[in-house]
Design an enzyme around this catalytic site. Structure first.
Site, PDB file in Angstrom:
ATOM      1  N   LYS A 149       0.834  -1.185   0.000  1.00  0.00           N
ATOM      2  CA  LYS A 149       0.000   0.000   0.000  1.00  0.00           C
ATOM      3  C   LYS A 149       0.883   1.254   0.000  1.00  0.00           C
ATOM      4  CE  LYS A 149      -1.322   1.757   3.994  1.00  0.00           C
ATOM      5  NZ  LYS A 149      -0.245   2.329   4.808  1.00  0.00           N
ATOM      6  N   HIS A 205      -0.563  -5.196   6.017  1.00  0.00           N
ATOM      7  CA  HIS A 205       0.205  -5.969   7.002  1.00  0.00           C
ATOM      8  C   HIS A 205      -0.597  -6.239   8.271  1.00  0.00           C
ATOM      9  CE1 HIS A 205       1.237  -2.077   8.844  1.00  0.00           C
ATOM     10  NE2 HIS A 205       1.569  -2.759   9.912  1.00  0.00           N
ATOM     11  N   HIS A 261      -6.172  -0.562   6.805  1.00  0.00           N
ATOM     12  CA  HIS A 261      -6.079  -1.334   8.048  1.00  0.00           C
ATOM     13  C   HIS A 261      -7.388  -1.337   8.847  1.00  0.00           C
ATOM     14  CE1 HIS A 261      -1.945  -1.302   6.968  1.00  0.00           C
ATOM     15  NE2 HIS A 261      -1.606  -0.169   7.549  1.00  0.00           N
TER      16      HIS A 261
HETATM   17  C1  BG6 Z   1       1.547   1.685   7.990  1.00  0.00           C
HETATM   18  C2  BG6 Z   1       1.402   3.182   7.901  1.00  0.00           C
HETATM   19  O1  BG6 Z   1       0.740   1.064   7.033  1.00  0.00           O
HETATM   20  O2  BG6 Z   1       1.164   1.254   9.269  1.00  0.00           O
HETATM   21  C3  BG6 Z   1       2.232   3.857   8.965  1.00  0.00           C
HETATM   22  O3  BG6 Z   1       1.804   3.633   6.621  1.00  0.00           O
HETATM   23  C4  BG6 Z   1       1.902   3.296  10.326  1.00  0.00           C
HETATM   24  O4  BG6 Z   1       2.030   5.245   8.956  1.00  0.00           O
HETATM   25  C5  BG6 Z   1       1.955   1.781  10.323  1.00  0.00           C
HETATM   26  O5  BG6 Z   1       2.825   3.813  11.246  1.00  0.00           O
HETATM   27  C6  BG6 Z   1       1.441   1.206  11.627  1.00  0.00           C
HETATM   28  O6  BG6 Z   1       1.699  -0.153  11.664  1.00  0.00           O
HETATM   29  P1  BG6 Z   1       1.910  -0.895  13.032  1.00  0.00           P
HETATM   30  O7  BG6 Z   1       2.053  -2.326  12.650  1.00  0.00           O
HETATM   31  O8  BG6 Z   1       3.127  -0.310  13.667  1.00  0.00           O
HETATM   32  O9  BG6 Z   1       0.683  -0.615  13.831  1.00  0.00           O
END
Ligand code: BG6
Length: 488
Positions: free
Chosen positions: A142, A172, A234
């Site tokens: 993404k 992710h 997400h």
């Molecule tokens: C990413 C975003 O997809 O997810 C980031 O682009 C964000 O800005 C991150 O910090 C957060 O992921 P996690 O796994 O740390 O919650």
């Protein structure tokens, strides 16, 4: 099964922060199939040895147990090779083709960890060079576009070269063990299913709070904002995992069909819900655990007077029989008071209280994603205190499950899991084009409203770094008599 994993953007942030550490862990745990090769691709003129040294220096600063020892890295580095490429130069794809054909691996994964602006070009060139064979899989990171039209254009370019079953769109969050456990909780246990509906659930909260700011990604983030960065993907994927119907089996399309139905049933926006049900915020200077931090507007790469949101809170609903009338709240932001991600299922109170409980007290199931993942069921028990029996008061208690404690070292990180799934060809945890398009369609009216607000000079609401966001976010849930959970 032999494989070649071609990492476009092989010297970039994502490659050395997430992908190579995850590949290293998979290799260390023995889960990476033997006969693998990782080909880093970038514009820099590097030799294989330079590339190994570069990645070695990055992995050497990884904290804790995940850091490779020198001997381990030396063995892992034997898998790494480098190919210099200009992604717009057809001749460079021929060089890559020669390299891949010389080895003839059974599976070839093209991982596009590049700037999204290059996806279309890269896919077209991969196709034109004859690199898209039935053995090829493509992984797209993404953001896939910045609105519905650009997302569709990318998906069309990808479809021109690959079959949908060869396309692995990464979110992710779907690789996080907590999300796997949410699905297992729902569909591997009969206990909760009868309760998972409007008759028993009062509201649902999804919070993804970060303490981090925009770090070194100011310029990228300024053109993106929290809605596109976290909500469109997400948050909506988490919402799907909570709200979807049980799929007919655990195959990728059965799961993705159910998620798509949820996305299509999200309440359409109206002028009233857009005005009352969405809050956008931007952080100002403030105090965090690590000290004083500057305002978003002063971050490197951020345009002066930027109206990009670093915080979003919204209230929506799902227009179907299971969920009609149940508010779903989503909240995400940078520079908030804590790094904390959870989903809370707030149940309705008992229909007729016979005990003395605090007003509005009700059961709650919390699925914790971060910083530790687990599940907590909030119940009420009889007060075990002398004199308490007389007043029939109840005390809040918790059934608490900590997955890290339970599964410990055997756990697989999100990127590790997703990379292994790509290599194995398992699509369950990847997003299909139609899901993505439905999600973009749903966020577009919000983007449009913000553009109109900007034109009227009504920017995002300021909030101090280190707080929980603008007070309007609390008002949003308070209108329904609710509050956000700040600790769980
Ligand atoms: C990413 C975003 O997809 O997810 C980031 O682009 C964000 O800005 C991150 O910090 C957060 O992921 P996690 O796994 O740390 O919650």
């Amino acid at each position: 099964m032999s494989f070649d994993l071609v990492l476009f953007g092989g010297t970039g942030d994502l490659a050395w922060r997430k992908l190579l550490p995850a590949l290293f862990q998979a290799w260390r745990h023995g889960s990476l199939p033997p006969g693998g090769r990782i080909v880093g691709v970038a514009r820099d003129a590097l030799t294989d040895a330079d590339y190994r040294a570069l990645i070695g220096s990055r992995l050497a600063v990884v904290e804790g147990e995940k850091r490779p020892s020198a001997q381990e890295f030396e063995r892992f580095a034997a898998l790494l090779e480098y190919q210099r490429m200009d992604l717009s130069a057809p001749a460079d794809y021929q060089l890559l083709k020669d390299k891949l054909e010389a080895r003839g691996a059974e599976t070839v994964v093209m991982y596009l960890a590049t700037a999204p602006g290059l996806f279309t070009t890269a896919c077209e060139q991969i196709g034109a060079a004859g690199l898209a064979t039935p053995a090829t899989r493509v992984v797209l990171e993404k953001p896939l576009g910045h609105d519905l039209a650009s997302n569709r254009a990318i998906n069309a370019a990808v479809r021109g070269v690959f079959d949908e079953r060869q396309v692995f769109r990464i979110d992710h969050y779907l690789g996080k063990p907590s999300v796997q456990n949410l699905l297992a909780l729902r569909f591997g246990n009969a206990l909760f299913e009868p309760l998972w509906r409007r008759e028993t659930v009062a509201s649902i909260e999804i919070t993804m709070a970060e303490q981090l700011g925009v770090e070194k990604r100011g310029a990228f983030y300024d053109g993106t904002g929290a809605l596109r960065d976290m909500v469109q993907n997400h948050a909506l994927q988490l919402l799907c995992a909570i709200a979807m119907e049980p799929p007919i089996n655990a195959h990728a399309d059965a799961i993705r069909d159910e998620k798509l139905k949820v996305l299509r049933s999200l309440s359409p926006w109206t002028p009233a819900t857009l005005a009352q049900g969405v809050v956008r915020g931007q952080y100002t200077a403030g105090q965090l655990a690590g000290g004083q931090v500057r305002a978003y507007g002063e971050e490197d790469g951020v345009a002066p007077g930027s109206t990009t949101e670093t915080f979003v809170a919204l209230r929506t609903g799902i227009a179907n029989w299971r969920w009609a009338g149940v508010p779903f709240y989503i909240r995400t932001g940078k520079r908030l008071a804590a790094r904390e991600a959870h989903i809370a299922i707030n149940f309705r109170p008992t229909p007729h209280p016979i005990y003395r409980t605090p007003l509005g007290a009700a059961n709650r199931l919390v699925i914790r994603l971060q910083p530790r993942d687990g599940v907590a069921l909030h119940l009420f028990a009889a007060q075990e205190k002398r004199g308490a029996a007389a007043v029939q008061a109840l005390a809040p208690v918790q059934l608490d499950l900590d997955f890290e404690q339970r599964f410990g070292a055997e756990r697989v990180g999100a990127y590790e899991r997703l990379l292994l799934d790509v290599i194995a060809g398992r699509l369950n945890l990847f997003v299909r084009a139609d899901e993505q398009e439905a999600a973009w369609r749903w966020v577009e009216p919000i983007m449009q409203t913000w553009r109109e607000q900007d034109e009227r000079g009504e920017g995002p609401r300021p909030y101090a770094a280190g707080s929980w966001g603008p007070s309007a976010a609390s008002t949003l849930v308070a209108r329904d008599g609710n509050t956000w959970i700040e600790e769980c």
